[in-house]
Design a protein around this motif. Sequence first.
Motif, PDB file in Angstrom:
ATOM      1  N   LEU A 151       0.823  -1.206   0.000  1.00 12.19           N
ATOM      2  CA  LEU A 151       0.000   0.000   0.000  1.00 12.19           C
ATOM      3  C   LEU A 151       0.860   1.261   0.000  1.00 12.19           C
ATOM      4  CD1 LEU A 151      -2.816  -1.104   2.478  1.00 12.19           C
ATOM      5  CD2 LEU A 151      -2.858  -1.087  -0.026  1.00 12.19           C
ATOM      6  N   LEU A 152       1.962   1.213   0.729  1.00 11.85           N
ATOM      7  CA  LEU A 152       2.867   2.363   0.728  1.00 11.85           C
ATOM      8  C   LEU A 152       3.500   2.563  -0.647  1.00 11.85           C
ATOM      9  CD1 LEU A 152       4.637   1.941   4.190  1.00 11.85           C
ATOM     10  CD2 LEU A 152       2.992   3.705   3.535  1.00 11.85           C
ATOM     11  N   ALA A 153       3.833   1.462  -1.325  1.00 10.46           N
ATOM     12  CA  ALA A 153       4.381   1.567  -2.689  1.00 10.46           C
ATOM     13  C   ALA A 153       3.343   2.179  -3.629  1.00 10.46           C
ATOM     14  CB  ALA A 153       4.801   0.184  -3.180  1.00 10.46           C
ATOM     15  N   HIS A 154       2.095   1.781  -3.463  1.00  6.76           N
ATOM     16  CA  HIS A 154       1.006   2.361  -4.258  1.00  6.76           C
ATOM     17  C   HIS A 154       0.941   3.873  -4.046  1.00  6.76           C
ATOM     18  CE1 HIS A 154      -3.106   2.743  -5.919  1.00  6.76           C
ATOM     19  NE2 HIS A 154      -3.322   3.561  -4.895  1.00  6.76           N
ATOM     20  N   LEU A 155       1.024   4.302  -2.800  1.00  5.76           N
ATOM     21  CA  LEU A 155       0.957   5.731  -2.494  1.00  5.76           C
ATOM     22  C   LEU A 155       2.189   6.474  -3.019  1.00  5.76           C
ATOM     23  CD1 LEU A 155      -0.440   5.424   1.140  1.00  5.76           C
ATOM     24  CD2 LEU A 155      -1.593   6.576  -0.762  1.00  5.76           C
ATOM     25  N   PRO A 178     -11.638   4.342  10.732  1.00  4.63           N
ATOM     26  CA  PRO A 178     -10.254   3.892  10.593  1.00  4.63           C
ATOM     27  C   PRO A 178      -9.323   4.578  11.593  1.00  4.63           C
ATOM     28  CG  PRO A 178     -11.210   4.243   8.431  1.00  4.63           C
ATOM     29  CD  PRO A 178     -12.213   4.751   9.438  1.00  4.63           C
ATOM     30  N   ALA A 179      -8.459   3.776  12.202  1.00 15.22           N
ATOM     31  CA  ALA A 179      -7.431   4.231  13.142  1.00 15.22           C
ATOM     32  C   ALA A 179      -7.974   4.604  14.516  1.00 15.22           C
ATOM     33  CB  ALA A 179      -6.630   5.404  12.578  1.00 15.22           C
ATOM     34  N   VAL A 180      -9.295   4.508  14.747  1.00 18.43           N
ATOM     35  CA  VAL A 180      -9.863   4.754  16.068  1.00 18.43           C
ATOM     36  C   VAL A 180     -10.312   3.406  16.618  1.00 18.43           C
ATOM     37  CG1 VAL A 180     -11.595   6.002  17.414  1.00 18.43           C
ATOM     38  CG2 VAL A 180     -10.621   7.054  15.374  1.00 18.43           C
ATOM     39  N   SER A 181      -9.392   2.692  17.267  1.00 17.72           N
ATOM     40  CA  SER A 181      -9.618   1.311  17.708  1.00 17.72           C
ATOM     41  C   SER A 181     -10.101   0.452  16.548  1.00 17.72           C
ATOM     42  CB  SER A 181     -10.620   1.264  18.867  1.00 17.72           C
ATOM     43  OG  SER A 181     -10.042   1.787  20.037  1.00 17.72           O
ATOM     44  N   ASP A 182      -9.648   0.769  15.368  1.00 19.35           N
ATOM     45  CA  ASP A 182      -9.937   0.030  14.140  1.00 19.35           C
ATOM     46  C   ASP A 182      -8.653   0.012  13.312  1.00 19.35           C
ATOM     47  OD1 ASP A 182     -12.481  -0.954  14.272  1.00 19.35           O
ATOM     48  OD2 ASP A 182     -13.279   0.223  12.637  1.00 19.35           O
ATOM     49  N   PRO A 183      -8.514  -0.897  12.356  1.00 21.83           N
ATOM     50  CA  PRO A 183      -7.290  -0.921  11.539  1.00 21.83           C
ATOM     51  C   PRO A 183      -7.047   0.400  10.820  1.00 21.83           C
ATOM     52  CG  PRO A 183      -8.577  -2.913  11.219  1.00 21.83           C
ATOM     53  CD  PRO A 183      -9.441  -1.991  12.030  1.00 21.83           C
ATOM     54  N   GLY A 184      -5.784   0.682  10.569  1.00 20.13           N
ATOM     55  CA  GLY A 184      -5.428   1.866   9.789  1.00 20.13           C
ATOM     56  C   GLY A 184      -4.357   2.735  10.405  1.00 20.13           C
ATOM     57  N   ALA A 185      -4.208   2.689  11.725  1.00 26.92           N
ATOM     58  CA  ALA A 185      -3.259   3.590  12.381  1.00 26.92           C
ATOM     59  C   ALA A 185      -1.836   3.375  11.889  1.00 26.92           C
ATOM     60  CB  ALA A 185      -3.330   3.409  13.897  1.00 26.92           C
ATOM     61  N   GLU A 186      -1.463   2.116  11.673  1.00 27.85           N
ATOM     62  CA  GLU A 186      -0.107   1.810  11.222  1.00 27.85           C
ATOM     63  C   GLU A 186       0.150   2.381   9.829  1.00 27.85           C
ATOM     64  OE1 GLU A 186       2.866  -2.084  10.858  1.00 27.85           O
ATOM     65  OE2 GLU A 186       0.686  -2.353  10.938  1.00 27.85           O
ATOM     66  N   LEU A 187      -0.831   2.251   8.956  1.00 29.98           N
ATOM     67  CA  LEU A 187      -0.695   2.777   7.595  1.00 29.98           C
ATOM     68  C   LEU A 187      -0.632   4.302   7.609  1.00 29.98           C
ATOM     69  CD1 LEU A 187      -0.705   2.496   4.510  1.00 29.98           C
ATOM     70  CD2 LEU A 187      -3.211   2.348   4.621  1.00 29.98           C
TER      71      LEU A 187
END
Length: 246
Positions: A54-58, A73-82
């Motif tokens: 995903l980072l390569a895509h960006l 996303p990122a609020v106690s849900d996946p996404g914070a790492e990305l």
Amino acid sequence: RGDVTLRSPAVLRAGPLIAAEDTRISRRLLARYEIETKATSFHARSGPARLAELLAHLRSGADLALVTDAGTPAVSDPGAELVSAWAALGGTVVPIPGASAVLAAVAASAIAGPRWGFEGFLPRSGRERKERLARIAADDRATIFFEAPTRLAATLRALAAACGADRTAEVCRELTKLHEQIARGTLAELVAAVADGSIPARGEVAIVVAGVTVEAPAERAPTATLKAARTQVAALVRSGASRTDA
């Protein structure tokens, strides 16, 4: 699905790729709004290889939309790492507002007030859980956190032990969804409501706990401060701390 902002479908249509917590669930939303954008999975167990993709895509200059199943996303849900990794590379992160269980619980609550804290999910067991419960019990702000429905009864009992059975609280289920339920009462009353089925142990759950009431010390009455201190010590001891540590 009815809480989607007008901006969200436009953003999801415009980009070349959507990173979804579960593509099967997200496809229902995309089909409702006739969005044909390609979707790929990105969840808590995706691993470093998917993050790198995903980072390569960006980095190629293409946009990426991030969605989760039943939260933000990122609020106690996946996404914070990305989000963190892309921001660290100098990338632009654009939040698209939508329904949030945290803010919905605060807005519907009669106890949160202007000052509150969010704890995400509590630790399931051990010393860290006891310490977190003790902090919640001693906090003069309201606290909002998420809980799995299967652990709702046990968590309410633990809160009653740490905060006192008469502490005011609120159980919010399925906020903004078809079976939305907001139940208010003391922690003892909420424990009983879960036990008798008035609050079903199903769905997405947010709990709001009122802050501890600390009496302001009177000019000539230092016992008010002492009383508040003893209340906080008692809460810490009930949650498992030794009296010396408390």
